[in-house]
Write an enzyme that holds these catalytic residues in place. Structure first.
Site, PDB file in Angstrom:
ATOM      1  N   ASP A 122      -6.766  -7.731  13.811  1.00 31.84           N
ATOM      2  CA  ASP A 122      -6.366  -9.104  14.134  1.00 31.84           C
ATOM      3  C   ASP A 122      -7.135  -9.648  15.327  1.00 31.84           C
ATOM      4  O   ASP A 122      -7.624 -10.785  15.314  1.00 31.84           O
ATOM      5  CB  ASP A 122      -4.860  -9.148  14.403  1.00 31.84           C
ATOM      6  CG  ASP A 122      -4.372  -7.990  15.265  1.00 31.84           C
ATOM      7  OD1 ASP A 122      -5.215  -7.263  15.834  1.00 31.84           O
ATOM      8  OD2 ASP A 122      -3.150  -7.797  15.367  1.00 31.84           O
TER       9      ASP A 122
ATOM     10  N   ASP B 294       0.821  -1.219   0.000  1.00 32.98           N
ATOM     11  CA  ASP B 294       0.000   0.000   0.000  1.00 32.98           C
ATOM     12  C   ASP B 294       0.849   1.261   0.000  1.00 32.98           C
ATOM     13  O   ASP B 294       0.360   2.337   0.367  1.00 32.98           O
ATOM     14  CB  ASP B 294      -0.920   0.001   1.225  1.00 32.98           C
ATOM     15  CG  ASP B 294      -2.224  -0.744   0.984  1.00 32.98           C
ATOM     16  OD1 ASP B 294      -2.382  -1.301  -0.114  1.00 32.98           O
ATOM     17  OD2 ASP B 294      -3.076  -0.771   1.888  1.00 32.98           O
TER      18      ASP B 294
END
Length: 510
Positions: free
Chosen positions: A266, A113
């Protein structure tokens, strides 16, 4: 007149509020003490059990063999999300491409990214270089950073070439798995279809770089050696660390995939998968090399994200967990009370309120009108500290530094916890932790004896909250020396010194 007004205010407002705050801190401290003691006993039992089991296996000549023929290996996807990682991208890509796994059963996916065009071209060139060696590696770059890391991995799983993969291993850009990583983790998932995740331990390549990295090593060693071990052994649940783990793709999809509603995507995925009945396994004997943030600025941003995200996630998932019908009430209680409330909320609030607010104010107000149980700041704190120290024996001589450092950091963690609970303006702030890509060249002795930065500081390195805290604690210490009777000035002087050291930028690499 002024003295009379102060006395009225003291006995009508200050003393009752301080006594209430003391009771609250005592309760929170005892909650932490009970949780730490419980986990310590569990770890001791696990150690004895494994010791006996290994002895019996040696006597019987048993040898657990997780190897299988290459033809029987499942398809594995390796995702490496990164953002402007100029210093470390070659390390992670090279380590992933060097994994021992059949070439036709392994896909490396680099999710870049990066907004810097120069870094993008370097990462893409590195991927082409490995592709030229016969590695099945794909370079993926998005036009925007929607969803940050979670968005990148979610988009990566939609690619057509991923459809045949059964498992996905995730490594952040500074993580370097050993070549046999997949051979130790994937067979665990194959052996038990109810297991969704195998989490490996982190091994820090720059732990000796400076005092800051040594402090982090002590905290993270406890997290892996105790919290992850207990969660895996007794509950089949612990938080995915976001990297150095292997997921079953079916379980990941069953839990709803990656979501970007918090800064702890996560943990979000792990909680949702656990509430669907999936179990996790912590493989503490499998270690993955990685880098600790060595600048205090990078560490502060990381801790804000780690401290703000869990309370925010608890706020969003509380009723979803309560109403869940797929897991037992015991597991729901463990997730909500033990995992979220005690370790992610109470731990931060209790440290800051007790060590940085209640004790100093108690010194100023005087002990004659307020009752403070002496065993809490002395014996309870000592036991909590010793339980943490056991996990990093080589750093026992740094215990005092670690306590003082953690107390100063509680300013930022407490603030971040409140922001997450209230979902305030910085609740979804995401700042990528800076990595330098180099291992330590300094000795442990050097890390112990110096807090001096590697380069000269600028005025921007001065931290107002820490300096103000240091001044306040120093004033309380001097007041206690003159008027006090409990000798709290010893702690207050050391704590104020630690606050000044950090506030003036003399910790970590610059």
């Amino acid at each position: 007149m002024a003295r009379a007004a102060w006395l009225v205010l003291r006995y009508a407002v200050v003393v009752p509020l301080l006594q209430l705050a003391i009771y609250l801190c005592v309760v929170m401290s005892l909650m932490l003490f009970a949780d730490r003691l419980y986990m310590g006993l569990v770890v001791a039992v696990l150690w004895l059990y494994r010791r006996c089991r290994n002895r019996n296996q040696r006597n019987k000549g048993d040898d657990d063999n997780l190897e299988s023929d290459d033809a029987d290996r499942p398809m594995v996807l390796v995702q490496i999300p990164m953002f402007n990682e100029k210093q470390v991208f070659r390390l992670s890509i090279g380590a992933a491409c060097g994994l021992w796994w059949p070439a036709d059963k392994l896909v490396i996916q680099v999710l870049d990214d990066s907004t810097d065009a120069g870094i993008r071209s370097l990462v893409e060139a590195e991927c082409r270089r490995w592709a030229g060696k016969g590695v099945h590696i794909r370079y993926e770059n998005r036009s925007n950073r929607s969803g940050y890391k979670a968005g990148a991995m979610r988009d990566g799983l939609k690619k057509q070439y991923v459809k045949d993969c059964e498992f996905v291993a995730v490594f952040d850009a500074d993580f370097q798995p050993d070549a046999d990583f997949l051979r130790h983790t994937v067979p665990v998932l194959e052996a038990d279809p109810a297991v969704a995740l195998v989490q490996a331990r982190w091994r820090f390549v720059n732990a000796d770089e400076c005092i800051l990295t040594r402090m982090q090593e002590m905290s993270l060693d406890y997290h892996f050696s105790v919290e992850q071990e207990v969660g895996s052994a007794f509950h089949g649940f612990f938080s995915f660390n976001g990297t150095a783990g292997v997921w079953r793709l079916h379980a990941l999809a069953d839990a709803g995939g990656w979501k970007d509603r918090t800064t702890v995507e996560d943990m979000d995925l792990a909680v949702r998968a656990s509430m669907r009945g999936w179990r996790f396994v912590y493989a503490g004997d499998v270690q993955v090399r990685n880098e600790l943030p060595s600048s205090f600025k990078a560490y502060r941003y990381q801790q804000h994200r780690w401290s703000c995200g869990p309370p925010n996630l608890m706020r969003k998932m509380f009723w979803e967990i309560v109403a869940n019908k797929q897991v037992s009430a015991w597991k729901k209680l463990h997730v909500l009370y033990g995992f979220f409330f005690v370790r992610k909320v109470v731990a931060h609030l209790a440290t800051f309120l007790f060590c940085c607010v209640v004790i100093p104010v108690y010194v100023l107000v005087g002990g004659q009108d307020v009752w403070l149980p002496q065993y809490v700041p002395m014996y309870v704190a000592a036991v909590l500290t010793l339980l943490n120290a056991v996990c990093t024996p080589r750093s026992c001589h740094l215990l005092v530094f670690w306590i003082l450092f953690e107390n100063v950091m509680s300013i930022h963690r407490c603030k971040a916890t409140i922001i997450g609970l209230l979902e305030a303006s910085r609740a979804n702030e995401w700042v990528v932790t800076e990595k330098l890509g180099g291992s330590t060249t300094s000795t442990p002795a050097a890390a112990t004896t110096t807090m001096v930065a590697k380069k000269k500081k600028s005025s921007s390195s001065f931290l107002a909250p820490e300096i103000v805290m240091g001044l306040f604690l120093l004033y309380c210490a001097l007041y206690d020396i003159v008027f006090g009777h409990d000798h709290f000035y010893v702690y207050l002087l050391m704590q104020s010194a630690a606050a000044f050291v950090i506030g003036f930028g003399y910790v970590g690499s610059q």
